[in-house]
Design a protein around this motif. Structure first.
Motif, PDB file in Angstrom:
ATOM      1  N   THR A  73       0.859  -1.176   0.000  1.00  0.00           N
ATOM      2  CA  THR A  73       0.000   0.000   0.000  1.00  0.00           C
ATOM      3  C   THR A  73       0.894   1.224   0.000  1.00  0.00           C
ATOM      4  N   LEU A  74       0.730   2.056  -1.003  1.00  0.00           N
ATOM      5  CA  LEU A  74       1.513   3.286  -1.110  1.00  0.00           C
ATOM      6  C   LEU A  74       0.749   4.430  -0.463  1.00  0.00           C
ATOM      7  N   LYS A  75       1.406   5.124   0.444  1.00  0.00           N
ATOM      8  CA  LYS A  75       0.822   6.304   1.065  1.00  0.00           C
ATOM      9  C   LYS A  75       1.142   7.517   0.203  1.00  0.00           C
ATOM     10  N   LEU A  76       0.108   8.180  -0.311  1.00  0.00           N
ATOM     11  CA  LEU A  76       0.258   9.383  -1.118  1.00  0.00           C
ATOM     12  C   LEU A  76      -0.291  10.573  -0.353  1.00  0.00           C
ATOM     13  N   VAL A  77       0.557  11.577  -0.123  1.00  0.00           N
ATOM     14  CA  VAL A  77       0.113  12.844   0.460  1.00  0.00           C
ATOM     15  C   VAL A  77       0.185  13.897  -0.638  1.00  0.00           C
ATOM     16  N   TYR A 108      -9.932  13.891  -7.801  1.00  0.00           N
ATOM     17  CA  TYR A 108      -9.007  13.476  -8.858  1.00  0.00           C
ATOM     18  C   TYR A 108      -8.154  12.314  -8.405  1.00  0.00           C
ATOM     19  N   TRP A 109      -7.511  12.438  -7.248  1.00  0.00           N
ATOM     20  CA  TRP A 109      -6.590  11.395  -6.795  1.00  0.00           C
ATOM     21  C   TRP A 109      -7.300  10.090  -6.468  1.00  0.00           C
ATOM     22  N   SER A 110      -8.496  10.177  -5.911  1.00  0.00           N
ATOM     23  CA  SER A 110      -9.241   8.957  -5.588  1.00  0.00           C
ATOM     24  C   SER A 110      -9.620   8.193  -6.850  1.00  0.00           C
ATOM     25  N   ALA A 111     -10.070   8.919  -7.872  1.00  0.00           N
ATOM     26  CA  ALA A 111     -10.425   8.275  -9.135  1.00  0.00           C
ATOM     27  C   ALA A 111      -9.192   7.694  -9.817  1.00  0.00           C
ATOM     28  N   LEU A 112      -8.091   8.441  -9.795  1.00  0.00           N
ATOM     29  CA  LEU A 112      -6.862   7.954 -10.414  1.00  0.00           C
ATOM     30  C   LEU A 112      -6.338   6.724  -9.684  1.00  0.00           C
ATOM     31  N   ALA A 113      -6.405   6.752  -8.345  1.00  0.00           N
ATOM     32  CA  ALA A 113      -5.940   5.603  -7.556  1.00  0.00           C
ATOM     33  C   ALA A 113      -6.756   4.353  -7.873  1.00  0.00           C
ATOM     34  N   LYS A 114      -8.059   4.515  -7.988  1.00  0.00           N
ATOM     35  CA  LYS A 114      -8.925   3.377  -8.301  1.00  0.00           C
ATOM     36  C   LYS A 114      -8.586   2.791  -9.662  1.00  0.00           C
ATOM     37  N   ASP A 115      -8.361   3.667 -10.641  1.00  0.00           N
ATOM     38  CA  ASP A 115      -7.994   3.221 -11.988  1.00  0.00           C
ATOM     39  C   ASP A 115      -6.662   2.476 -11.955  1.00  0.00           C
ATOM     40  N   GLY A 122      -2.487  -5.845  -6.472  1.00  0.00           N
ATOM     41  CA  GLY A 122      -1.438  -6.015  -5.477  1.00  0.00           C
ATOM     42  C   GLY A 122      -0.849  -4.711  -4.996  1.00  0.00           C
ATOM     43  N   ILE A 123      -1.170  -3.600  -5.678  1.00  0.00           N
ATOM     44  CA  ILE A 123      -0.697  -2.293  -5.232  1.00  0.00           C
ATOM     45  C   ILE A 123      -1.921  -1.432  -4.909  1.00  0.00           C
ATOM     46  N   LYS A 124      -2.005  -0.980  -3.690  1.00  0.00           N
ATOM     47  CA  LYS A 124      -3.081  -0.100  -3.247  1.00  0.00           C
ATOM     48  C   LYS A 124      -2.524   1.298  -3.006  1.00  0.00           C
ATOM     49  N   ILE A 125      -3.375   2.300  -3.199  1.00  0.00           N
ATOM     50  CA  ILE A 125      -2.978   3.692  -2.992  1.00  0.00           C
ATOM     51  C   ILE A 125      -3.826   4.288  -1.883  1.00  0.00           C
ATOM     52  N   ASP A 126      -3.173   4.713  -0.807  1.00  0.00           N
ATOM     53  CA  ASP A 126      -3.841   5.388   0.304  1.00  0.00           C
ATOM     54  C   ASP A 126      -3.715   6.891   0.070  1.00  0.00           C
ATOM     55  N   VAL A 127      -4.810   7.525  -0.346  1.00  0.00           N
ATOM     56  CA  VAL A 127      -4.798   8.940  -0.736  1.00  0.00           C
ATOM     57  C   VAL A 127      -5.079   9.829   0.470  1.00  0.00           C
ATOM     58  N   PHE A 131       1.992  10.300 -14.804  1.00  0.00           N
ATOM     59  CA  PHE A 131       2.482  11.198 -15.847  1.00  0.00           C
ATOM     60  C   PHE A 131       2.071  10.785 -17.260  1.00  0.00           C
ATOM     61  N   SER A 132       1.086   9.903 -17.386  1.00  0.00           N
ATOM     62  CA  SER A 132       0.520   9.625 -18.705  1.00  0.00           C
ATOM     63  C   SER A 132      -0.254  10.857 -19.168  1.00  0.00           C
ATOM     64  N   ASP A 133      -0.352  11.050 -20.472  1.00  0.00           N
ATOM     65  CA  ASP A 133      -0.986  12.259 -21.011  1.00  0.00           C
ATOM     66  C   ASP A 133      -2.404  12.464 -20.478  1.00  0.00           C
ATOM     67  N   LYS A 134      -3.198  11.411 -20.458  1.00  0.00           N
ATOM     68  CA  LYS A 134      -4.587  11.546 -20.014  1.00  0.00           C
ATOM     69  C   LYS A 134      -4.662  12.064 -18.589  1.00  0.00           C
ATOM     70  N   ASN A 135      -3.860  11.487 -17.706  1.00  0.00           N
ATOM     71  CA  ASN A 135      -3.932  11.890 -16.305  1.00  0.00           C
ATOM     72  C   ASN A 135      -3.383  13.296 -16.086  1.00  0.00           C
ATOM     73  N   VAL A 136      -2.338  13.628 -16.807  1.00  0.00           N
ATOM     74  CA  VAL A 136      -1.785  14.982 -16.704  1.00  0.00           C
ATOM     75  C   VAL A 136      -2.819  16.013 -17.154  1.00  0.00           C
ATOM     76  N   LEU A 137      -3.432  15.780 -18.312  1.00  0.00           N
ATOM     77  CA  LEU A 137      -4.394  16.739 -18.850  1.00  0.00           C
ATOM     78  C   LEU A 137      -5.662  16.809 -18.017  1.00  0.00           C
ATOM     79  N   ASP A 138      -6.088  15.685 -17.447  1.00  0.00           N
ATOM     80  CA  ASP A 138      -7.270  15.697 -16.589  1.00  0.00           C
ATOM     81  C   ASP A 138      -7.066  16.640 -15.403  1.00  0.00           C
TER      82      ASP A 138
END
Length: 422
Positions: free
Chosen positions: A34-38, A53-60, A67-72, A329-336
């Motif tokens: 689980t990665l902790k993101l602040v 934004y971060w919650s939707a990106l983490a879910k995607d 096997g990798i979870k994101i704690d936003v 840093f994919s184009d879609k996520n950056v532009l979103d």
């Protein structure tokens, strides 16, 4: 600019097809973590909070990377930098932070380098001046997340009523300000040198005067250079002493107050960023925007600003963190993200996509200024202390009767002391 973006984008695409290796970060286990993101909140209400934004990106990301979870954990800009510093001090560093500065953590040997995290196409895709600004001793640790530039804003209605066109030189700024004053404009030119963001306002003027905070050759501070002193003498004599900067002394005027006055139609000109453009339009102010004029024409460069992502060594999840950052840093996520907050992308390919999309036409002038923009010396671990000295003291340099050279000299001595302490 567009040819540059196209050329680099093509090169990156070629690398993506021919290079399967992901750099040094490609080894080690990435599963069951689980990665902790602040992250900082760029919104100003629950409706546009960055949490969404971060919650939707983490879910995607989690769907595509079992096997990798994101704690936003999204926090206010007012506290997020201090919060992360406290976490690191307690031995509870997050895996990834998206905050305002990174250099102090490099000094502590707390961060992975970009080489240890990102695949080669991602790393090569950052705009050069932004990736360079993320380096300490020529190694990149700070990953630019979003960028912005500054332009000179002017109230088109006030300019039309005074029969003025957009300024092209400092002499134009002075003459236009005098004409606006004669028409009864409260603040012909707002010069916010109060403590809120005086270091940014100062840098814009230093660049327009042919100077800057550092020497290009060796990156040493040059705060009291002849060019910088001349710039502040001009501001003092031609703008402040001439009564063209409004009723509030520049050293007491903060950026937020200047922006509020502009949106109320009381300011003719000031330096601003994309968010002000959006706020002014909502307030019914018709805005003109041009690069800040120099002594005899357009400045050699505009001021650029970037916020940063970084990955901490302490949790030990290097490969998982690298996978997540490649995804960010994919184009879609950056532009979103940048599209929500009127900011600029940090990669060549996303900038190319933005330039081609009419939806982002309002940002085109800021985007055009980005490739030649110059950032503050954020890679210097002394910069935080120097920036504080500028915020505290620079407003005095335009006070009537004060010698600008003396004030800039005091800040320069503070810079030498800060450098020696590192």
């Amino acid at each position: 600019m567009q040819q540059r973006y196209l050329a680099v984008t093509a090169a990156i695409a070629a690398m993506g097809m021919t290079m399967a290796l992901a750099g040094c970060g490609a080894t080690g286990s990435s599963g069951d973590v689980t990665l902790k993101l602040v992250a900082a909140d760029y919104g100003n209400s629950p409706a546009n909070s960055s949490e969404k934004y971060w919650s939707a990106l983490a879910k995607d990301f989690e769907t595509k990377n079992p096997g990798i979870k994101i704690d936003v954990d999204v926090r206010s800009w007012k506290t997020v930098d201090a919060d992360v510093a406290s976490m690191v001090k307690r031995g509870e560093a997050p895996d990834i932070a998206q905050i305002g500065a990174y250099a102090d953590y490099v000094k502590q040997d707390a961060l992975y380098s970009a080489d240890e995290l990102l695949n080669i196409p991602t790393q090569a895709n950052f705009l050069t001046q932004l990736s360079d600004a993320g380096k300490v001793n020529r190694v990149q640790y700070g990953l630019p997340f979003v960028a912005s530039t500054r332009l000179l804003f002017y109230n088109e209605k006030l300019f039309d009523e005074a029969g003025l066109s957009a300024p092209k030189t400092w002499a134009d700024i002075e003459s236009d300000s005098k004409a606006l004053k004669e028409k009864g404009v409260t603040t012909p030119f707002a010069l916010p040198l109060g403590t809120e963001e005086a270091q940014a306002e100062t840098m814009m003027w230093l660049l327009s005067g042919g100077g800057g905070y550092t020497e290009t050759a060796d990156d040493s501070y040059s705060i009291d250079s002849a060019q910088n002193v001349a710039t502040f003498r001009w501001l003092q004599k031609n703008m402040v002493e001439a009564g063209l900067t409004g009723p509030v002394a520049p050293e007491k005027l903060d950026r937020a107050a200047a922006f509020t006055a502009f949106n109320a139609g009381k300011v003719g000109m000031l330096n601003g960023h994309p968010t002000l453009m959006q706020e002014a339009e909502k307030a019914g102010i018709k805005v003109g925007m041009v690069p800040l004029p120099g002594i005899n024409g357009t400045s050699k460069s505009s001021m650029g600003v970037a916020d940063w992502m970084m990955a901490f060594k302490q949790p030990g999840h290097r490969e998982a963190a690298g996978k997540f950052l490649d995804f960010v840093f994919s184009d879609k996520n950056v532009l979103d993200f940048v599209g929500q907050y009127d900011l600029l992308p940090v990669t060549y390919s996303a900038n190319e996509a933005m330039a081609a999309d009419p939806e982002y036409a309002a940002l085109s002038k800021f985007q055009e200024a980005l490739p030649t923009s110059q950032l503050p010396p954020v890679g210097k671990t002394s910069w935080a202390k120097v920036s504080e000295s500028i915020k505290k003291n620079i407003g005095k340099a335009v006070e009537p009767g004060v010698n600008p050279s003396t004030v800039l000299g005091e800040i320069a001595r503070d810079a030498v002391t800060a450098e020696a302490a590192e």
